[in-house]
Design a protein around this motif. Structure first.
Motif, PDB file in Angstrom:
ATOM      1  N   ALA A 175       0.834  -1.200   0.000  1.00  0.00           N
ATOM      2  CA  ALA A 175       0.000   0.000   0.000  1.00  0.00           C
ATOM      3  C   ALA A 175       0.867   1.247   0.000  1.00  0.00           C
ATOM      4  O   ALA A 175       2.015   1.244   0.454  1.00  0.00           O
ATOM      5  CB  ALA A 175      -0.917   0.009   1.215  1.00  0.00           C
ATOM      6  N   LEU A 176       0.297   2.338  -0.501  1.00  0.00           N
ATOM      7  CA  LEU A 176       0.970   3.640  -0.512  1.00  0.00           C
ATOM      8  C   LEU A 176       0.221   4.579   0.418  1.00  0.00           C
ATOM      9  O   LEU A 176      -0.989   4.775   0.287  1.00  0.00           O
ATOM     10  CB  LEU A 176       0.988   4.220  -1.925  1.00  0.00           C
ATOM     11  N   VAL A 177       0.960   5.155   1.375  1.00  0.00           N
ATOM     12  CA  VAL A 177       0.409   6.146   2.303  1.00  0.00           C
ATOM     13  C   VAL A 177       1.182   7.447   2.055  1.00  0.00           C
ATOM     14  O   VAL A 177       2.210   7.702   2.694  1.00  0.00           O
ATOM     15  CB  VAL A 177       0.539   5.693   3.763  1.00  0.00           C
ATOM     16  N   PRO A 178       0.739   8.298   1.134  1.00  0.00           N
ATOM     17  CA  PRO A 178       1.565   9.422   0.687  1.00  0.00           C
ATOM     18  C   PRO A 178       1.643  10.605   1.646  1.00  0.00           C
ATOM     19  O   PRO A 178       2.517  11.461   1.486  1.00  0.00           O
ATOM     20  CB  PRO A 178       0.904   9.827  -0.635  1.00  0.00           C
ATOM     21  N   THR A 179       0.727  10.707   2.610  1.00  0.00           N
ATOM     22  CA  THR A 179       0.712  11.834   3.567  1.00  0.00           C
ATOM     23  C   THR A 179       0.868  13.173   2.843  1.00  0.00           C
ATOM     24  O   THR A 179       1.687  14.009   3.216  1.00  0.00           O
ATOM     25  CB  THR A 179       1.798  11.671   4.658  1.00  0.00           C
ATOM     26  N   LEU A 180       0.067  13.400   1.826  1.00  0.00           N
ATOM     27  CA  LEU A 180       0.198  14.610   1.013  1.00  0.00           C
ATOM     28  C   LEU A 180       0.006  15.884   1.829  1.00  0.00           C
ATOM     29  O   LEU A 180       0.682  16.895   1.597  1.00  0.00           O
ATOM     30  CB  LEU A 180      -0.824  14.573  -0.130  1.00  0.00           C
ATOM     31  N   SER A 181      -0.910  15.844   2.781  1.00  0.00           N
ATOM     32  CA  SER A 181      -1.242  17.071   3.498  1.00  0.00           C
ATOM     33  C   SER A 181      -0.074  17.596   4.311  1.00  0.00           C
ATOM     34  O   SER A 181       0.107  18.819   4.429  1.00  0.00           O
ATOM     35  CB  SER A 181      -2.469  16.866   4.394  1.00  0.00           C
ATOM     36  N   VAL A 182       0.741  16.715   4.879  1.00  0.00           N
ATOM     37  CA  VAL A 182       1.864  17.201   5.672  1.00  0.00           C
ATOM     38  C   VAL A 182       2.941  17.790   4.768  1.00  0.00           C
ATOM     39  O   VAL A 182       3.606  18.777   5.124  1.00  0.00           O
ATOM     40  CB  VAL A 182       2.427  16.090   6.588  1.00  0.00           C
ATOM     41  N   PHE A 183       3.135  17.228   3.577  1.00  0.00           N
ATOM     42  CA  PHE A 183       4.063  17.838   2.624  1.00  0.00           C
ATOM     43  C   PHE A 183       3.523  19.181   2.151  1.00  0.00           C
ATOM     44  O   PHE A 183       4.275  20.157   2.022  1.00  0.00           O
ATOM     45  CB  PHE A 183       4.280  16.907   1.430  1.00  0.00           C
ATOM     46  N   ALA A 184       2.232  19.238   1.898  1.00  0.00           N
ATOM     47  CA  ALA A 184       1.634  20.488   1.430  1.00  0.00           C
ATOM     48  C   ALA A 184       1.801  21.608   2.458  1.00  0.00           C
ATOM     49  O   ALA A 184       2.028  22.770   2.102  1.00  0.00           O
ATOM     50  CB  ALA A 184       0.154  20.280   1.123  1.00  0.00           C
ATOM     51  N   TYR A 191       9.620  26.345  -0.796  1.00  0.00           N
ATOM     52  CA  TYR A 191       9.792  27.180  -1.981  1.00  0.00           C
ATOM     53  C   TYR A 191      10.526  28.477  -1.650  1.00  0.00           C
ATOM     54  O   TYR A 191      11.261  29.024  -2.484  1.00  0.00           O
ATOM     55  CB  TYR A 191       8.439  27.495  -2.612  1.00  0.00           C
ATOM     56  N   ALA A 192      10.321  28.988  -0.437  1.00  0.00           N
ATOM     57  CA  ALA A 192      10.940  30.253  -0.032  1.00  0.00           C
ATOM     58  C   ALA A 192      12.347  30.069   0.527  1.00  0.00           C
ATOM     59  O   ALA A 192      13.024  31.065   0.810  1.00  0.00           O
ATOM     60  CB  ALA A 192      10.068  30.935   1.018  1.00  0.00           C
ATOM     61  N   SER A 193      12.798  28.842   0.697  1.00  0.00           N
ATOM     62  CA  SER A 193      14.100  28.591   1.306  1.00  0.00           C
ATOM     63  C   SER A 193      15.236  28.871   0.327  1.00  0.00           C
ATOM     64  O   SER A 193      15.031  29.065  -0.875  1.00  0.00           O
ATOM     65  CB  SER A 193      14.180  27.152   1.811  1.00  0.00           C
ATOM     66  N   ILE A 203      11.511  19.814  -3.680  1.00  0.00           N
ATOM     67  CA  ILE A 203      10.473  20.389  -4.540  1.00  0.00           C
ATOM     68  C   ILE A 203      10.159  19.453  -5.704  1.00  0.00           C
ATOM     69  O   ILE A 203       8.982  19.247  -6.061  1.00  0.00           O
ATOM     70  CB  ILE A 203      10.907  21.779  -5.044  1.00  0.00           C
ATOM     71  N   ALA A 204      11.192  18.860  -6.302  1.00  0.00           N
ATOM     72  CA  ALA A 204      10.949  17.923  -7.403  1.00  0.00           C
ATOM     73  C   ALA A 204      10.115  16.737  -6.920  1.00  0.00           C
ATOM     74  O   ALA A 204       9.186  16.287  -7.615  1.00  0.00           O
ATOM     75  CB  ALA A 204      12.278  17.441  -7.982  1.00  0.00           C
ATOM     76  N   GLY A 205      10.435  16.244  -5.734  1.00  0.00           N
ATOM     77  CA  GLY A 205       9.665  15.133  -5.186  1.00  0.00           C
ATOM     78  C   GLY A 205       8.231  15.522  -4.901  1.00  0.00           C
ATOM     79  O   GLY A 205       7.297  14.781  -5.226  1.00  0.00           O
ATOM     80  N   TRP A 206       8.039  16.690  -4.287  1.00  0.00           N
ATOM     81  CA  TRP A 206       6.690  17.144  -3.950  1.00  0.00           C
ATOM     82  C   TRP A 206       5.857  17.359  -5.202  1.00  0.00           C
ATOM     83  O   TRP A 206       4.702  16.941  -5.274  1.00  0.00           O
ATOM     84  CB  TRP A 206       6.760  18.425  -3.125  1.00  0.00           C
TER      85      TRP A 206
END
Length: 305
Positions: A175-184, A191-193, A203-206
């Motif tokens: 199974a894949l548990v991507p946890t998108l919301s925590v990355f978002a 982006y500002a770093s 950023i490429a991964g996100w």
């Protein structure tokens, strides 16, 4: 009405990664989950083993624990989980999986090697032989690849996951548990770093993750909702991110409800199933925002909210 919601990647008991595991915090955060309609959680790693009183408290969600994080040298916050040498990893994983699951930190820093594939595969085999299941934290391309090729039961995060491996992932039931919301939630800061290789890699991964999640679902991979963030009780937001990534509305709902329950071994709305139910004034499949606004929560046959 839906079967009780599920968060398959949450770490109740800690206010942050820097804080020690605390029973008072655990009770508060499990209550936050319950009051949001989350009636089943999987904790893939904590700073301590789940205390016995959790399973005995009928006011709290059902918990599936993966014991303590298992970290080999240099691959986690020092002292936060269970630190083991690489040669100790298979036996330690079997011990931590006594409750059903264990969690291995498969990689850590973006520019350092992941847990070797042969060692991870040996660990998975040992846990499976003992009747347990293995979750693997992975965010690098090597770590994600190794977790999948080793036969892990779940890939946690899966940033940089190679889409060419998705058919195999589906076939073996990972199974894949991507946890998108925590990355978002971290994207604006990233982006500002300061520009650099680490920032560019993240950023490429996100930016690839929504497409990977969509492709995984299309390939038949079980995609599940996990938040990996605080406050607890926000799995509705993760479901929304899965829908935004391209999952059909019912699949995004199921990832946070009946699909996740079945994957963890509990039925949904069937005769004889545990009476863990969440009711809504409008259909969350048609009104996704409704998922965060339960009108009635029933846990173990009792109205709790």
């Amino acid at each position: 009405m839906l079967p009780g919601l599920v968060d398959v990647h949450t770490h109740p008991g800690m206010a942050s990664a820097e804080d020690p595991f605390d029973d008072t915090v655990l009770r508060r955060q499990l209550t936050e989950h319950r009051d949001a309609g989350v009636l089943l959680v999987r904790t893939p790693g904590t700073g301590a083993r789940m205390p016995d009183w959790v399973d005995k408290d009928e006011e709290l969600p059902r918990v599936r624990s993966a014991g303590r994080w298992l970290a080999t040298p240099g691959r986690f916050f020092p002292g936060l989980g269970r630190d083991v040498r690489e040669d100790e990893l298979p036996a330690a994983a079997v011990e931590e999986a006594a409750a059903g699951w264990c969690k291995v930190i498969g990689d850590w820093r973006w520019d350092e090697p992941a847990v070797p594939l042969d060692l991870l595969a040996e660990t998975v085999r040992a846990v499976h032989t003992a009747g347990g299941r293995v979750a693997v934290h992975c965010q690098t391309a090597e770590g994600s690849r190794n977790a999948m090729l080793a036969g892990a039961d779940s890939v946690e995060h899966g940033m940089h996951l190679d889409r060419e491996l998705l058919d195999r992932m589906a076939a073996q039931g990972t199974a894949l548990v991507p946890t998108l919301s925590v990355f978002a939630s971290d994207a604006e800061r990233r982006y500002a770093s300061e520009p650099g290789a680490r920032r560019d890699d993240w950023i490429a991964g996100w930016e690839a993750m929504p497409g990977t999640v969509r492709a995984a679902y299309a390939a038949g991979v079980t995609v599940l909702a996990g938040t990996d963030s605080y406050p607890c009780g926000t799995v509705a937001g993760e479901s929304a991110w899965l829908a935004r990534a391209g999952l059909p509305p019912e699949a995004a709902l199921g990832a946070a409800s009946w699909t996740a329950r079945a994957w963890l071994g509990l039925p949904g709305l069937t005769e004889g199933a545990p009476a863990d139910l969440v009711a809504y004034d409008s259909d969350p499949a048609l009104d996704p925002a409704a998922l965060a606004r339960p009108s009635r929560i029933i846990l173990r046959g009792r109205v709790v909210a």
